[in-house]
Motif scaffolding. Structure first.
Motif, PDB file in Angstrom:
ATOM      1  N   SER A 173       5.045   9.836  -7.295  1.00 15.75           N
ATOM      2  CA  SER A 173       5.940   9.977  -8.077  1.00 15.75           C
ATOM      3  C   SER A 173       5.291  10.140  -9.429  1.00 15.75           C
ATOM      4  CB  SER A 173       6.842   8.644  -8.225  1.00 15.75           C
ATOM      5  OG  SER A 173       7.976   8.886  -9.125  1.00 15.75           O
ATOM      6  N   ALA A 174       4.322   9.650 -10.026  1.00 19.02           N
ATOM      7  CA  ALA A 174       3.836   9.677 -11.359  1.00 19.02           C
ATOM      8  C   ALA A 174       2.939  11.038 -11.228  1.00 19.02           C
ATOM      9  CB  ALA A 174       2.658   8.637 -11.175  1.00 19.02           C
ATOM     10  N   ILE A 175       2.442  11.653 -10.325  1.00 20.96           N
ATOM     11  CA  ILE A 175       1.851  13.139 -10.259  1.00 20.96           C
ATOM     12  C   ILE A 175       3.152  14.018 -10.501  1.00 20.96           C
ATOM     13  CG2 ILE A 175       0.870  14.646  -8.791  1.00 20.96           C
ATOM     14  CD1 ILE A 175      -0.825  12.478  -7.517  1.00 20.96           C
ATOM     15  N   SER A 176       4.088  13.656  -9.698  1.00 25.27           N
ATOM     16  CA  SER A 176       5.371  14.849 -10.004  1.00 25.27           C
ATOM     17  C   SER A 176       5.860  14.485 -11.396  1.00 25.27           C
ATOM     18  CB  SER A 176       6.516  14.585  -8.938  1.00 25.27           C
ATOM     19  OG  SER A 176       7.136  13.281  -9.101  1.00 25.27           O
ATOM     20  N   ALA A 227      11.546  -1.342  -2.224  1.00 28.56           N
ATOM     21  CA  ALA A 227      11.221  -2.577  -3.207  1.00 28.56           C
ATOM     22  C   ALA A 227      12.448  -3.571  -3.285  1.00 28.56           C
ATOM     23  CB  ALA A 227      11.059  -1.975  -4.516  1.00 28.56           C
ATOM     24  N   SER A 228      13.629  -3.011  -3.200  1.00 25.94           N
ATOM     25  CA  SER A 228      15.007  -3.731  -3.192  1.00 25.94           C
ATOM     26  C   SER A 228      15.072  -4.634  -2.035  1.00 25.94           C
ATOM     27  CB  SER A 228      16.138  -2.719  -3.483  1.00 25.94           C
ATOM     28  OG  SER A 228      16.483  -2.237  -2.303  1.00 25.94           O
ATOM     29  N   LYS A 244       0.735  -1.282  -0.066  1.00 24.40           N
ATOM     30  CA  LYS A 244       0.079   0.125  -0.118  1.00 24.40           C
ATOM     31  C   LYS A 244       1.001   1.323  -0.038  1.00 24.40           C
ATOM     32  CE  LYS A 244      -3.921  -2.080   2.287  1.00 24.40           C
ATOM     33  NZ  LYS A 244      -5.097  -1.934   3.374  1.00 24.40           N
ATOM     34  N   MET A 245       1.715   1.314   0.781  1.00 25.73           N
ATOM     35  CA  MET A 245       2.638   2.448   1.021  1.00 25.73           C
ATOM     36  C   MET A 245       3.642   2.575  -0.446  1.00 25.73           C
ATOM     37  SD  MET A 245       3.401   4.876   2.870  1.00 25.73           S
ATOM     38  CE  MET A 245       4.528   6.094   3.220  1.00 25.73           C
ATOM     39  N   LEU A 246       4.136   1.395  -1.056  1.00 32.12           N
ATOM     40  CA  LEU A 246       4.935   1.476  -2.240  1.00 32.12           C
ATOM     41  C   LEU A 246       3.790   2.048  -3.336  1.00 32.12           C
ATOM     42  CD1 LEU A 246       6.724  -1.928  -2.376  1.00 32.12           C
ATOM     43  CD2 LEU A 246       7.648   0.387  -2.275  1.00 32.12           C
ATOM     44  N   ALA A 247       2.668   1.687  -3.398  1.00 34.56           N
ATOM     45  CA  ALA A 247       1.656   2.172  -4.567  1.00 34.56           C
ATOM     46  C   ALA A 247       1.176   3.485  -4.181  1.00 34.56           C
ATOM     47  CB  ALA A 247       0.244   1.100  -4.098  1.00 34.56           C
ATOM     48  N   ALA A 248       1.148   4.090  -2.890  1.00 35.52           N
ATOM     49  CA  ALA A 248       0.975   5.696  -2.553  1.00 35.52           C
ATOM     50  C   ALA A 248       2.445   6.320  -2.994  1.00 35.52           C
ATOM     51  CB  ALA A 248       0.857   5.600  -1.165  1.00 35.52           C
ATOM     52  N   MET A 249       3.370   5.760  -2.969  1.00 34.56           N
ATOM     53  CA  MET A 249       4.689   6.575  -3.317  1.00 34.56           C
ATOM     54  C   MET A 249       4.851   6.570  -4.878  1.00 34.56           C
ATOM     55  SD  MET A 249       6.133   7.741  -0.764  1.00 34.56           S
ATOM     56  CE  MET A 249       6.713   7.879   0.748  1.00 34.56           C
ATOM     57  N   ILE A 250       4.326   5.315  -5.304  1.00 29.76           N
ATOM     58  CA  ILE A 250       4.374   5.371  -7.021  1.00 29.76           C
ATOM     59  C   ILE A 250       3.452   6.445  -7.646  1.00 29.76           C
ATOM     60  CG2 ILE A 250       4.028   4.039  -8.962  1.00 29.76           C
ATOM     61  CD1 ILE A 250       4.966   1.656  -7.386  1.00 29.76           C
ATOM     62  N   VAL A 251       2.260   6.575  -6.833  1.00 32.94           N
ATOM     63  CA  VAL A 251       1.319   7.561  -7.435  1.00 32.94           C
ATOM     64  C   VAL A 251       1.912   8.862  -7.124  1.00 32.94           C
ATOM     65  CG1 VAL A 251      -0.953   8.575  -6.976  1.00 32.94           C
ATOM     66  CG2 VAL A 251      -0.662   5.929  -6.996  1.00 32.94           C
ATOM     67  N   VAL A 286      11.905  12.169  -3.317  1.00 32.76           N
ATOM     68  CA  VAL A 286      11.506  11.624  -2.277  1.00 32.76           C
ATOM     69  C   VAL A 286      10.694  10.251  -2.457  1.00 32.76           C
ATOM     70  CG1 VAL A 286      10.713  11.637   0.131  1.00 32.76           C
ATOM     71  CG2 VAL A 286      11.841  13.682  -0.928  1.00 32.76           C
ATOM     72  N   PRO A 287       9.743  10.292  -2.914  1.00 31.23           N
ATOM     73  CA  PRO A 287       8.962   8.922  -3.163  1.00 31.23           C
ATOM     74  C   PRO A 287       9.815   7.809  -4.038  1.00 31.23           C
ATOM     75  CG  PRO A 287       7.595  10.657  -3.722  1.00 31.23           C
ATOM     76  CD  PRO A 287       8.937  11.387  -3.624  1.00 31.23           C
ATOM     77  N   GLN A 288      10.531   8.590  -5.022  1.00 31.40           N
ATOM     78  CA  GLN A 288      11.143   7.590  -5.937  1.00 31.40           C
ATOM     79  C   GLN A 288      12.452   6.801  -5.205  1.00 31.40           C
ATOM     80  OE1 GLN A 288       9.941   6.923  -8.757  1.00 31.40           O
ATOM     81  NE2 GLN A 288      11.613   5.648  -9.556  1.00 31.40           N
ATOM     82  N   SER A 289      13.116   7.747  -4.206  1.00 36.46           N
ATOM     83  CA  SER A 289      14.087   6.979  -3.538  1.00 36.46           C
ATOM     84  C   SER A 289      13.634   5.886  -2.470  1.00 36.46           C
ATOM     85  CB  SER A 289      14.564   8.157  -2.668  1.00 36.46           C
ATOM     86  OG  SER A 289      15.737   7.633  -1.685  1.00 36.46           O
ATOM     87  N   TYR A 290      12.475   6.174  -1.800  1.00 38.68           N
ATOM     88  CA  TYR A 290      11.703   5.308  -1.022  1.00 38.68           C
ATOM     89  C   TYR A 290      11.296   3.973  -1.911  1.00 38.68           C
ATOM     90  CZ  TYR A 290       8.056   3.228   2.160  1.00 38.68           C
ATOM     91  OH  TYR A 290       7.354   2.371   2.587  1.00 38.68           O
ATOM     92  N   VAL A 291      10.532   4.212  -2.885  1.00 46.53           N
ATOM     93  CA  VAL A 291      10.311   3.051  -3.674  1.00 46.53           C
ATOM     94  C   VAL A 291      11.442   2.163  -4.123  1.00 46.53           C
ATOM     95  CG1 VAL A 291       9.366   2.250  -5.906  1.00 46.53           C
ATOM     96  CG2 VAL A 291       8.432   4.221  -4.687  1.00 46.53           C
TER      97      VAL A 291
END
Length: 88
Positions: A25-28, A74-75, A16-23, A65-70
């Motif tokens: 990142s997509a918005i940015s 994920a890794s 869920k958190m990964l999905a939120a961060m990906i969203v 920030v979200p891209q780094s988190y993802v």
């Protein structure tokens, strides 16, 4: 398909958190495209906009920030998944 089922079964706590961060990142990324188009329009008119530059800096931060988190989470999740598969 088997890989997707395995990931969904083994790593549900961060999805869920990964999905939120990906969203986020997509918005940015979308804001990058909008800002480039706006800057091109204003440049064609010969106008330099400080507000567009400020928005660009903010969108970079919102992207980084979200891209780094993802990437990090994920890794880590994949490494943990592989470890669990090796131990079985």
């Amino acid at each position: 398909m088997r890989l997707l089922r395995l990931v969904l079964r083994e790593i549900p706590e961060h999805l869920k958190m990964l999905a939120a961060m990906i969203v986020a990142s997509a918005i940015s990324t979308t804001s990058f495209l909008w800002l480039v188009n706006e800057a091109a329009r204003e440049a064609a008119k010969g106008v330099v906009s400080l507000s567009l530059m400020l928005r660009f800096v903010v969108s970079i931060a919102v992207f980084a920030v979200p891209q780094s988190y993802v990437l990090i989470v994920a890794s880590q999740d994949v490494e943990e998944l592989l470890h669990r598969m090796r131990v079985r």
